[in-house]
Enzyme design. Sequence first.
Site, PDB file in Angstrom:
ATOM      1  N   ASP A   1       4.099  -2.727 -16.012  1.00  0.00           N
ATOM      2  CA  ASP A   1       3.044  -3.533 -16.634  1.00  0.00           C
ATOM      3  C   ASP A   1       2.973  -4.927 -16.002  1.00  0.00           C
ATOM      4  OD1 ASP A   1       0.973  -4.016 -18.386  1.00  0.00           O
ATOM      5  OD2 ASP A   1       2.279  -4.572 -20.056  1.00  0.00           O
TER       6      ASP A   1
ATOM      7  N   ARG B   1      -2.189  -9.518 -14.794  1.00  0.00           N
ATOM      8  CA  ARG B   1      -1.770 -10.925 -14.889  1.00  0.00           C
ATOM      9  C   ARG B   1      -1.261 -11.451 -13.552  1.00  0.00           C
ATOM     10  NH1 ARG B   1       1.825  -9.718 -19.893  1.00  0.00           N
ATOM     11  NH2 ARG B   1       1.119  -7.619 -19.320  1.00  0.00           N
ATOM     12  N   TRP B   2      -0.596 -10.615 -12.808  1.00  0.00           N
ATOM     13  CA  TRP B   2      -0.115 -11.018 -11.473  1.00  0.00           C
ATOM     14  C   TRP B   2      -1.320 -11.429 -10.617  1.00  0.00           C
ATOM     15  CZ3 TRP B   2      -0.964  -9.538  -6.444  1.00  0.00           C
ATOM     16  CH2 TRP B   2      -0.003  -9.898  -5.492  1.00  0.00           C
TER      17      TRP B   2
ATOM     18  N   ARG C   1      -8.265  -7.992 -10.835  1.00  0.00           N
ATOM     19  CA  ARG C   1      -7.175  -7.183 -11.374  1.00  0.00           C
ATOM     20  C   ARG C   1      -6.765  -6.046 -10.433  1.00  0.00           C
ATOM     21  NH1 ARG C   1      -5.923  -7.146 -16.590  1.00  0.00           N
ATOM     22  NH2 ARG C   1      -5.568  -4.910 -16.501  1.00  0.00           N
TER      23      ARG C   1
ATOM     24  N   SER D   1      -2.283   5.514 -19.086  1.00  0.00           N
ATOM     25  CA  SER D   1      -2.105   6.064 -20.434  1.00  0.00           C
ATOM     26  C   SER D   1      -3.400   6.658 -20.962  1.00  0.00           C
ATOM     27  CB  SER D   1      -1.609   4.970 -21.390  1.00  0.00           C
ATOM     28  OG  SER D   1      -2.664   4.087 -21.725  1.00  0.00           O
ATOM     29  N   THR D   2      -3.282   7.467 -22.018  1.00  0.00           N
ATOM     30  CA  THR D   2      -4.491   8.023 -22.655  1.00  0.00           C
ATOM     31  C   THR D   2      -5.347   6.897 -23.233  1.00  0.00           C
ATOM     32  OG1 THR D   2      -3.096   8.433 -24.603  1.00  0.00           O
ATOM     33  CG2 THR D   2      -3.575  10.320 -23.203  1.00  0.00           C
TER      34      THR D   2
ATOM     35  N   ASN E   1      -5.704   3.963 -21.667  1.00  0.00           N
ATOM     36  CA  ASN E   1      -6.274   3.189 -20.563  1.00  0.00           C
ATOM     37  C   ASN E   1      -7.715   3.592 -20.226  1.00  0.00           C
ATOM     38  OD1 ASN E   1      -3.079   2.875 -18.838  1.00  0.00           O
ATOM     39  ND2 ASN E   1      -4.088   1.393 -20.166  1.00  0.00           N
TER      40      ASN E   1
ATOM     41  N   ARG F   1      10.619  -2.112 -19.411  1.00  0.00           N
ATOM     42  CA  ARG F   1       9.220  -2.553 -19.377  1.00  0.00           C
ATOM     43  C   ARG F   1       9.148  -3.936 -18.760  1.00  0.00           C
ATOM     44  NH1 ARG F   1       4.240  -1.654 -23.331  1.00  0.00           N
ATOM     45  NH2 ARG F   1       2.675  -2.794 -22.128  1.00  0.00           N
TER      46      ARG F   1
ATOM     47  N   ARG G   1       7.011  -3.651 -26.166  1.00  0.00           N
ATOM     48  CA  ARG G   1       6.555  -2.449 -26.868  1.00  0.00           C
ATOM     49  C   ARG G   1       6.583  -1.299 -25.869  1.00  0.00           C
ATOM     50  NH1 ARG G   1       2.132  -6.023 -26.825  1.00  0.00           N
ATOM     51  NH2 ARG G   1       0.734  -5.643 -25.077  1.00  0.00           N
TER      52      ARG G   1
ATOM     53  N   GLU H   1      17.993   3.334 -24.353  1.00  0.00           N
ATOM     54  CA  GLU H   1      18.313   1.903 -24.347  1.00  0.00           C
ATOM     55  C   GLU H   1      17.095   1.178 -23.778  1.00  0.00           C
ATOM     56  OE1 GLU H   1      20.998   0.399 -25.533  1.00  0.00           O
ATOM     57  OE2 GLU H   1      21.827   2.334 -26.157  1.00  0.00           O
TER      58      GLU H   1
HETATM   59  C1  IPE Z   1       1.027   0.605 -20.696  1.00  0.00           C
HETATM   60  O1  IPE Z   1       0.500  -0.618 -20.309  1.00  0.00           O
HETATM   61  C2  IPE Z   1       0.462   1.699 -19.845  1.00  0.00           C
HETATM   62  C3  IPE Z   1       0.841   1.674 -18.434  1.00  0.00           C
HETATM   63  C4  IPE Z   1       1.680   0.847 -17.880  1.00  0.00           C
HETATM   64  C5  IPE Z   1       0.227   2.687 -17.620  1.00  0.00           C
HETATM   65  P1  IPE Z   1      -0.773  -1.246 -21.031  1.00  0.00           P
HETATM   66  O2  IPE Z   1      -1.037  -2.550 -20.374  1.00  0.00           O
HETATM   67  O3  IPE Z   1      -1.888  -0.271 -21.057  1.00  0.00           O
HETATM   68  O4  IPE Z   1      -0.241  -1.429 -22.532  1.00  0.00           O
HETATM   69  P2  IPE Z   1      -0.726  -2.416 -23.680  1.00  0.00           P
HETATM   70  O5  IPE Z   1      -2.193  -2.234 -23.835  1.00  0.00           O
HETATM   71  O6  IPE Z   1      -0.404  -3.795 -23.253  1.00  0.00           O
HETATM   72  O7  IPE Z   1       0.075  -2.003 -24.867  1.00  0.00           O
HETATM   73  C1  IPE Z   2      -0.231  -2.094 -15.661  1.00  0.00           C
HETATM   74  O1  IPE Z   2      -0.795  -3.346 -15.452  1.00  0.00           O
HETATM   75  C2  IPE Z   2      -0.989  -1.000 -14.949  1.00  0.00           C
HETATM   76  C3  IPE Z   2      -1.765  -0.132 -15.838  1.00  0.00           C
HETATM   77  C4  IPE Z   2      -1.760  -0.171 -17.142  1.00  0.00           C
HETATM   78  C5  IPE Z   2      -2.596   0.861 -15.193  1.00  0.00           C
HETATM   79  P1  IPE Z   2      -1.967  -3.885 -16.347  1.00  0.00           P
HETATM   80  O2  IPE Z   2      -3.262  -3.513 -15.734  1.00  0.00           O
HETATM   81  O3  IPE Z   2      -1.807  -3.462 -17.761  1.00  0.00           O
HETATM   82  O4  IPE Z   2      -1.764  -5.459 -16.234  1.00  0.00           O
HETATM   83  P2  IPE Z   2      -1.833  -6.528 -17.400  1.00  0.00           P
HETATM   84  O5  IPE Z   2      -0.970  -6.040 -18.510  1.00  0.00           O
HETATM   85  O6  IPE Z   2      -3.259  -6.608 -17.819  1.00  0.00           O
HETATM   86  O7  IPE Z   2      -1.326  -7.779 -16.790  1.00  0.00           O
HETATM   87 MG    MG Z   3      -0.840  -4.202 -19.355  1.00  0.00          MG
END
Ligand code: IPE
Ligand code: IPE
Ligand code: MG
Length: 243
Positions: free
Chosen positions: A21, A25-26, A34, A66-67, A69, A190, A196, A209
Amino acid sequence: MSYLHDLDPARIPRHVAIVMDGNGRWAAQRGLPRTKGHEAGERALYDVVEGGLEIGLPYLSVYAFSTENWDRPASEVRFLMNFNRSLIRARRDELHERGVRIRFLGRRDWRLPRSVQREMEVAERLTGRNERMHLVIALNYGGRAEILDAVRVLLDDRRRRRVRGERITERSIGRRMYLPDVPDPDLLIRTSGEMRTSNFLLWQAAYAELWFTPVLWPDFDREHLFEAIRDYQKRERRFGGVG
Ligand code: IPE
Ligand code: IPE
Ligand code: MG
């Protein structure tokens, strides 16, 4: 290989699961779109795979999509699908040479483009006999969806045999998960400071863990993985017992 001095080779986890994750933001920190963050995450993933191979990690699972996403803007979803498809295609030979068995975790339903599913099938077939490390890529994965799917399969099986509810066991549900042969994760990592699990391995991570780091996924590398494992090795896992 100095880091190996303080990793106990006898206590390498069997299965490490990672919620990758912080890509968005990076990118935002750099004034980039993004999608550039997702692209930058590829290097992190392959460095972690290399690190896993170095220490003899048998199972590595990574949460790629994820489902939930699917609720992102259509342009980002489209980018991620194309990106995952080309990533699988570009890396499968190299992973195959390294002895990695590529596996996918999640629903293969109508939402997952046929072209992506085809690349997945090729990668699975190509690497299906490898045993050095299982790389489990969670794509269109949700823990609740997986439990729901398992219960549906169970009910379909059971109705024919008229088995009563009380005969259903944790084992009978667990056996119907998408990849029942993969052991439960010992360590769940994570990145990006979020604390979470976001529906990752909901059933299987009951006694994992947990290890959280503020590092954003594109900045993560094998040294962070080793740091997490070092921490894991200091913990006492009690599974509800008294140690
Ligand atoms: C969890 O990250 C899913 C993946 C890393 C693929 P998200 O960025 O989708 O999770 P939330 O929305 O912050 O919980
Ligand atoms: C995780 O990075 C990758 C996926 C969930 C596909 P994010 O896209 O969730 O990045 P943030 O959480 O918005 O920074
Ligand atoms: Mg994210």
